[in-house]
Design an enzyme around this catalytic site. Structure first.
Site, PDB file in Angstrom:
ATOM      1  N   SER A  82       0.829  -1.194   0.000  1.00  0.00           N
ATOM      2  CA  SER A  82       0.000   0.000   0.000  1.00  0.00           C
ATOM      3  C   SER A  82       0.874   1.258   0.000  1.00  0.00           C
ATOM      4  CB  SER A  82      -0.960  -0.070   1.196  1.00  0.00           C
ATOM      5  OG  SER A  82      -1.927   0.935   1.153  1.00  0.00           O
TER       6      SER A  82
ATOM      7  N   HIS B   3      -2.366  -1.198  -4.275  1.00  0.00           N
ATOM      8  CA  HIS B   3      -3.823  -1.239  -4.418  1.00  0.00           C
ATOM      9  C   HIS B   3      -4.360   0.185  -4.351  1.00  0.00           C
ATOM     10  CE1 HIS B   3      -4.464  -1.833   0.244  1.00  0.00           C
ATOM     11  NE2 HIS B   3      -3.873  -0.697  -0.037  1.00  0.00           N
TER      12      HIS B   3
END
EC number: 3.4.21.92
Length: 195
Positions: free
Chosen positions: A98, A123
């Site tokens: 992330s 993501h």
């Protein structure tokens, strides 16, 4: 409870005890471990500013082992990485997921690395909203704005088309160190220390 080791350094004037992070900072090494939040970001930003003041010509080494965290906290680190004069070498140890993966990709081009068994995951931003419908609409617009910014920066850092970044970040997209090199998130996989 975190245990912080201490090291003893011998000098001509005797011995000096350091916590390990202070000792690493002397070698221009910053450790980004765990979830990225405002406290962690303030510590990382402060260390980068200190190292720039110490010597603006020497590289700063940012080691990352993080599952990600708060977008605004991560963006304060990203902005400081660009603000300071020294090159920022990023090295993934363990995982960069992330916001951790985003920051890994934001190191100085040619100086972004990973150890061979690390995993990297990108993501789209996570968020949640509650309250009145108009409040939820405001939050939804903001997270879409942040998604657009993050995807644009990732596209620039990796050389991937924006459409591919948008597709790949739609869900969790895991990569090995070698795969992240091929993707453009890092420049090389390290087997041995380069310092």
């Amino acid at each position: 409870m975190n245990y912080i080791p201490y090291v003893i350094e011998k000098t001509g004037r005797g011995e000096r005890s350091y916590d390990i992070y202070s000792r690493l900072l002397k070698d221009r090494i910053i450790m980004l471990s765990g979830e990225i939040n405002d406290g962690v970001a303030s510590s990382i930003v402060s260390q980068m500013l200190f190292l720039e003041a110490e010597d603006p010509e020497k590289d700063i080494y940012l080691y990352i082992n993080s599952p990600g965290g708060v977008i605004t906290s991560g963006m304060s680190i990203y902005d400081t990485m660009n603000y300071v004069k020294p090159d920022i070498c990023t090295i993934c140890i363990g995982q960069a997921a992330s916001m951790g993966a985003f920051l890994l990709s934001c190191g100085t081009k040619g100086k972004r690395f990973s150890l061979p068994n690390s995993r990297i995951m990108i993501h789209q931003p996570l968020g949640g909203a509650q309250g009145q419908a108009t409040d939820i609409e405001i939050q939804a617009k903001e997270i879409l704005r942040l998604k657009s910014i993050l995807n644009g920066i990732l596209a620039s850092n990796t050389g991937q088309p924006l459409e591919k970044i948008a597709k790949d970040t739609d869900r969790d997209f895991f990569m090995s160190a070698q795969e992240s090199k091929e993707y453009g998130l890092i420049d090389n996989v390290l087997e041995k220390s380069f310092k």
